[in-house]
Motif scaffolding. Structure first.
Motif, mmCIF file in Angstrom:
data_model
loop_
_atom_site.group_PDB
_atom_site.id
_atom_site.type_symbol
_atom_site.label_atom_id
_atom_site.label_comp_id
_atom_site.label_asym_id
_atom_site.label_seq_id
_atom_site.Cartn_x
_atom_site.Cartn_y
_atom_site.Cartn_z
ATOM 1 N N ASP A 225 0.626 -1.214 -0.031
ATOM 2 C CA ASP A 225 -0.235 0.206 -0.103
ATOM 3 C C ASP A 225 0.620 1.283 -0.048
ATOM 4 O OD1 ASP A 225 -2.326 -1.545 0.197
ATOM 5 O OD2 ASP A 225 -2.397 -1.468 2.262
ATOM 6 N N ILE A 226 1.961 1.344 0.893
ATOM 7 C CA ILE A 226 2.981 2.356 0.928
ATOM 8 C C ILE A 226 3.458 2.496 -0.446
ATOM 9 C CG2 ILE A 226 5.003 3.146 1.948
ATOM 10 C CD1 ILE A 226 4.320 1.552 4.526
ATOM 11 N N VAL A 227 4.043 1.435 -1.016
ATOM 12 C CA VAL A 227 4.731 1.615 -2.494
ATOM 13 C C VAL A 227 3.563 2.082 -3.558
ATOM 14 C CG1 VAL A 227 5.717 0.145 -4.255
ATOM 15 C CG2 VAL A 227 6.387 -0.233 -1.752
ATOM 16 N N ALA B 40 7.940 9.383 2.238
ATOM 17 C CA ALA B 40 7.628 9.816 3.700
ATOM 18 C C ALA B 40 6.227 9.979 4.064
ATOM 19 C CB ALA B 40 8.355 11.094 3.971
ATOM 20 N N PHE B 41 5.443 10.750 3.165
ATOM 21 C CA PHE B 41 4.062 10.860 3.144
ATOM 22 C C PHE B 41 3.254 9.485 3.073
ATOM 23 C CE2 PHE B 41 -0.156 11.824 2.074
ATOM 24 C CZ PHE B 41 -0.357 13.322 2.708
ATOM 25 N N ALA B 42 3.685 8.740 2.264
ATOM 26 C CA ALA B 42 3.100 7.447 2.203
ATOM 27 C C ALA B 42 2.998 6.644 3.515
ATOM 28 C CB ALA B 42 3.613 6.462 0.820
ATOM 29 N N ILE B 43 4.468 6.488 3.997
ATOM 30 C CA ILE B 43 4.432 5.815 5.390
ATOM 31 C C ILE B 43 3.518 6.454 6.247
ATOM 32 C CG2 ILE B 43 5.980 5.258 7.072
ATOM 33 C CD1 ILE B 43 8.473 5.414 5.044
ATOM 34 N N ALA B 44 3.618 7.847 6.455
ATOM 35 C CA ALA B 44 2.924 8.551 7.570
ATOM 36 C C ALA B 44 1.390 8.329 7.388
ATOM 37 C CB ALA B 44 3.294 9.832 7.656
ATOM 38 N N THR B 45 1.010 8.348 6.206
ATOM 39 C CA THR B 45 -0.748 8.141 6.188
ATOM 40 C C THR B 45 -1.198 6.869 5.933
ATOM 41 O OG1 THR B 45 -0.314 8.730 3.653
ATOM 42 C CG2 THR B 45 -0.455 10.520 5.103
ATOM 43 N N VAL B 46 -0.656 5.979 5.143
ATOM 44 C CA VAL B 46 -0.975 4.614 5.111
ATOM 45 C C VAL B 46 -1.047 3.853 6.376
ATOM 46 C CG1 VAL B 46 -0.549 2.333 4.099
ATOM 47 C CG2 VAL B 46 -0.345 4.316 2.620
ATOM 48 N N THR B 47 -0.120 4.359 7.120
ATOM 49 C CA THR B 47 -0.205 3.654 8.471
ATOM 50 C C THR B 47 -1.247 3.928 9.508
ATOM 51 O OG1 THR B 47 1.700 4.880 9.029
ATOM 52 C CG2 THR B 47 2.177 2.603 8.660
ATOM 53 N N GLU B 48 -1.783 5.393 9.243
ATOM 54 C CA GLU B 48 -3.062 5.873 9.750
ATOM 55 C C GLU B 48 -2.861 6.402 11.321
ATOM 56 O OE1 GLU B 48 -6.326 3.437 9.124
ATOM 57 O OE2 GLU B 48 -6.416 3.602 7.108
ATOM 58 N N PRO B 49 -1.965 7.369 11.570
ATOM 59 C CA PRO B 49 -1.874 7.704 12.763
ATOM 60 C C PRO B 49 -2.869 8.526 13.495
ATOM 61 C CG PRO B 49 -1.012 9.330 11.383
ATOM 62 C CD PRO B 49 -1.503 8.056 10.551
ATOM 63 N N ASP B 50 -2.728 8.515 14.865
ATOM 64 C CA ASP B 50 -3.987 9.534 15.298
ATOM 65 C C ASP B 50 -3.556 10.919 15.067
ATOM 66 O OD1 ASP B 50 -5.064 7.125 16.818
ATOM 67 O OD2 ASP B 50 -3.433 7.250 18.254
#
Length: 254
Positions: free
Chosen positions: A140-142, A167-177
């Motif tokens: 999903d990140i890729v 950077a943006f893909a990691i931060a948003t695909v992993t859905e932080p609070d």
């Protein structure tokens, strides 16, 4: 159209309570570290106080998109770093509820000698995610970054726009609070910037993610944010609805 405003009784995600940040800056100019250490050894160093933030207070609700605006050097990025835990405030208190994904400095949390694939796992670990979680979300990140075929390339060979995509893909695909974004969206092509903007709106609308956004692009702030805090030269000038604050800020720039 902006994401819906969270209800007034929504839980607090970020609370800045009378926050100040003071840096001590050497009064003299030195041409090298050697000169600096010689002056320090002789006790000849003098410092002047620089107040980057001066008694700033605001509250951000869970699921809110909150903007910070102000001219260069006004303390916006310093405030984000305090919220992210990178800096400790000189006075006051920051309370944060939930996991944070900070996109504050391009390349932060990456090792440029490692491949993009290795950096996805490294950055994910720094954000607190287990390897099996990253395994599950890797493709999903890729796919979001649109960099399939470049995963085995060292990050040092990436352009700044490609690094921003990862950077943006990691931060948003992993859905932080809580997602903290500081000008990262200004890097890269406009099509990917639009994709990132859509993703931010989706996070706020569907997953109850709180977004803190710093940008000099006022139109972007107006499209995304519910409320805005205007910080100018370390002082809070205005806090309120997006349209009202952005209009006042535009008047200053004119």
């Amino acid at each position: 159209m902006r994401p819906p405003v969270p209800p007034a009784d929504a839980p607090t995600a970020v609370l800045a309570d009378d926050v100040s940040m003071i840096f001590n800056i050497a009064s003299e100019q030195f041409n090298s570290l050697k000169e600096y250490f010689i002056a320090a050894a002789k006790h000849e160093l003098t410092f002047k106080e620089f107040r980057a933030l001066d008694h700033i207070s605001f509250e951000v609700k869970r699921g809110e998109a909150f903007g910070l605006v102000g001219t260069n050097g006004s303390g916006k990025s310093t405030m984000l770093k305090i919220i992210a835990g990178v800096l400790e405030p000189s006075a006051g208190k920051i309370s944060v509820s939930g996991t944070i994904a900070p996109l504050i400095e391009l390349g932060a949390g990456f090792d440029m000698e490692l491949t993009a694939k290795e950096n996805i796992y490294l950055n994910g670990a720094l954000l607190g995610y287990r390897k099996d979680f990253i395994d599950e979300h890797f493709q999903d990140i890729v796919d979001f970054a649109e960099l399939d075929g470049f995963m085995d390339m060292p990050l040092k060979n990436y352009s700044s726009g490609m690094v921003a995509r990862i950077a943006f893909a990691i931060a948003t695909v992993t859905e932080p609070d809580i997602l903290i974004v500081d000008e990262t969206l200004s890097v890269g092509d406009f099509l990917f910037q639009q994709k990132c903007e859509r993703r931010i709106k989706e996070l706020v609308e569907s997953d109850n993610v709180t977004v803190l956004l710093v940008s000099h692009d006022i139109s972007l702030v107006e499209r995304i944010c519910d409320r805005v805090c205007w910080i100018e030269k370390g002082h809070m000038r205005m806090l309120g609805e997006t349209d009202e604050v952005c209009e006042a800020y535009r008047s200053l720039k004119r």
